[in-house]
Write an enzyme that holds these catalytic residues in place. Structure first.
Site, PDB file in Angstrom:
ATOM      1  N   CYS A 142       0.830  -1.210   0.000  1.00  0.00           N
ATOM      2  CA  CYS A 142       0.000   0.000   0.000  1.00  0.00           C
ATOM      3  C   CYS A 142       0.866   1.263   0.000  1.00  0.00           C
ATOM      4  CB  CYS A 142      -0.980  -0.020   1.174  1.00  0.00           C
ATOM      5  SG  CYS A 142      -2.372   1.115   0.912  1.00  0.00           S
ATOM      6  N   HIS A 235      -4.446  -4.847   0.093  1.00  0.00           N
ATOM      7  CA  HIS A 235      -4.266  -5.388   1.433  1.00  0.00           C
ATOM      8  C   HIS A 235      -4.776  -6.822   1.510  1.00  0.00           C
ATOM      9  CE1 HIS A 235      -2.860  -1.857   3.662  1.00  0.00           C
ATOM     10  NE2 HIS A 235      -3.720  -1.130   2.980  1.00  0.00           N
ATOM     11  N   GLU A 237      -3.641  -9.051   3.210  1.00  0.00           N
ATOM     12  CA  GLU A 237      -3.481  -9.536   4.582  1.00  0.00           C
ATOM     13  C   GLU A 237      -4.673  -9.225   5.473  1.00  0.00           C
ATOM     14  OE1 GLU A 237      -2.152  -5.251   4.853  1.00  0.00           O
ATOM     15  OE2 GLU A 237      -2.019  -6.868   3.381  1.00  0.00           O
TER      16      GLU A 237
END
Length: 309
Positions: A142, A235, A237
């Protein structure tokens, strides 16, 4: 993979409860192998949440990985207890003479600032320069991806009128790239950002490849030709509820540039449980990175890493 982390790190018990194989340092010392050395430079405010999310994704191969957690020396975290940082984190100055197989630079909530206005920018530049000779492959996430693309290649970031927020479909743009081996033709990634990089800027740079793209959210994955510098604007994760929690936080602040996260809540109803439709792709991407871009390529003697130009 058995990730080697301290048994009193909060992520240890969380991952064990999810039936993820984590290895305490005492057991790792009894194994006669050369584990991968990986570091996470965690710029996110909620460090425990981010470290747990990333460690979960790094736990999906049979490789043993020793983890080092890093935080900035020039910024004091207001959202993570000093005791946690003192017990589990190191600063760049403490590890700058070491070598690593893999390193992750996370995002940070500073997208609306110019890079040079971020007060730990000089420290981050020192670290990004250091990765060229002391980390075999670096994964930037990011804002970390925007910072890395700007520092290494001069690629600008552009501020969006409205937050890119939701779970978006993506497609692979480079066939048979090791990072995306085993991927479906369409896969999903969460995004939560106020900036973007443009495909035309990436394509003008002869040292970079645009690996994955979304017609809705734009550039997702970029890598140099050696796969030693990798940049992800999304993202993968994130947990199932991360976007929900961000949405409730933003609504509580009365922010006007944020709406419902796209493609997230069933029927756009925040009362419904969002489907976890990006977990498999995220897990496979991190497994591919550690296996094909790191383990299969990194020198056994890390001091023999050939510096990037």
């Amino acid at each position: 993979m058995p990730i080697n982390i301290p048994s009193d790190l909060p992520a240890y018990s969380t991952l064990q409860s999810e039936n993820i194989f984590v290895m305490p340092a005492e057991r790792a010392l009894t194994q006669d192998i050369r584990p991968l050395k990986a570091a996470i430079f965690n710029l996110m405010p909620k460090k425990i949440e981010t470290e747990t999310q990333l460690l979960r994704l790094m736990s999906n191969t049979p490789l043993q990985v020793d983890i080092t957690l890093l935080h900035t020396e020039t910024h004091t975290s207001r959202h993570t207890a000093a005791e946690h940082l003192n017990n589990f984190y190191k600063t760049f100055d403490e590890i700058k003479d070491e070598y690593f197989d893999a390193l992750i630079i996370t995002g940070a909530p500073v997208e609306k600032y110019e890079f040079t206005d971020v007060y730990y920018w000089d420290e981050l530049c020192d670290i990004m320069e250091w990765t060229k000779s002391h980390a075999f492959s670096t994964l930037h996430l990011c804002w970390g991806a925007f910072a890395g693309l700007y520092y290494h290649y001069g690629i600008p970031k552009y501020t969006l009128d409205r937050k890119m927020f939701g779970v978006f479909p993506h497609k692979i743009t480079v066939e048979k790239h090791p990072l995306f081996m085993g991927f479906d033709d369409k896969f999903y990634v969460p995004h939560s950002r106020h900036s973007e990089v443009k495909a035309e800027d990436i394509e003008k740079c002869p040292d970079l490849q645009l690996l994955a793209y979304s017609d809705l959210s734009g550039v997702y994955a970029v890598a140099d030709k050696t796969n030693r510098q990798i940049f992800l604007t999304g993202h993968g994760e994130y947990d199932r509820d991360t976007l929900k929690n961000e949405y409730l936080r933003d609504m509580g602040k009365g922010l006007t540039d944020v709406g419902l996260p796209y493609g997230y809540f069933p029927d756009d109803d925040p009362q419904q449980i969002p489907p976890f439709k990006w977990r498999t792709a995220a897990s496979l991407l991190y497994s591919n990175w550690l296996n094909f871009c790191v383990y299969q390529e990194t020198p056994f003697d890390l001091s023999k890493i050939e510096p990037l130009k």
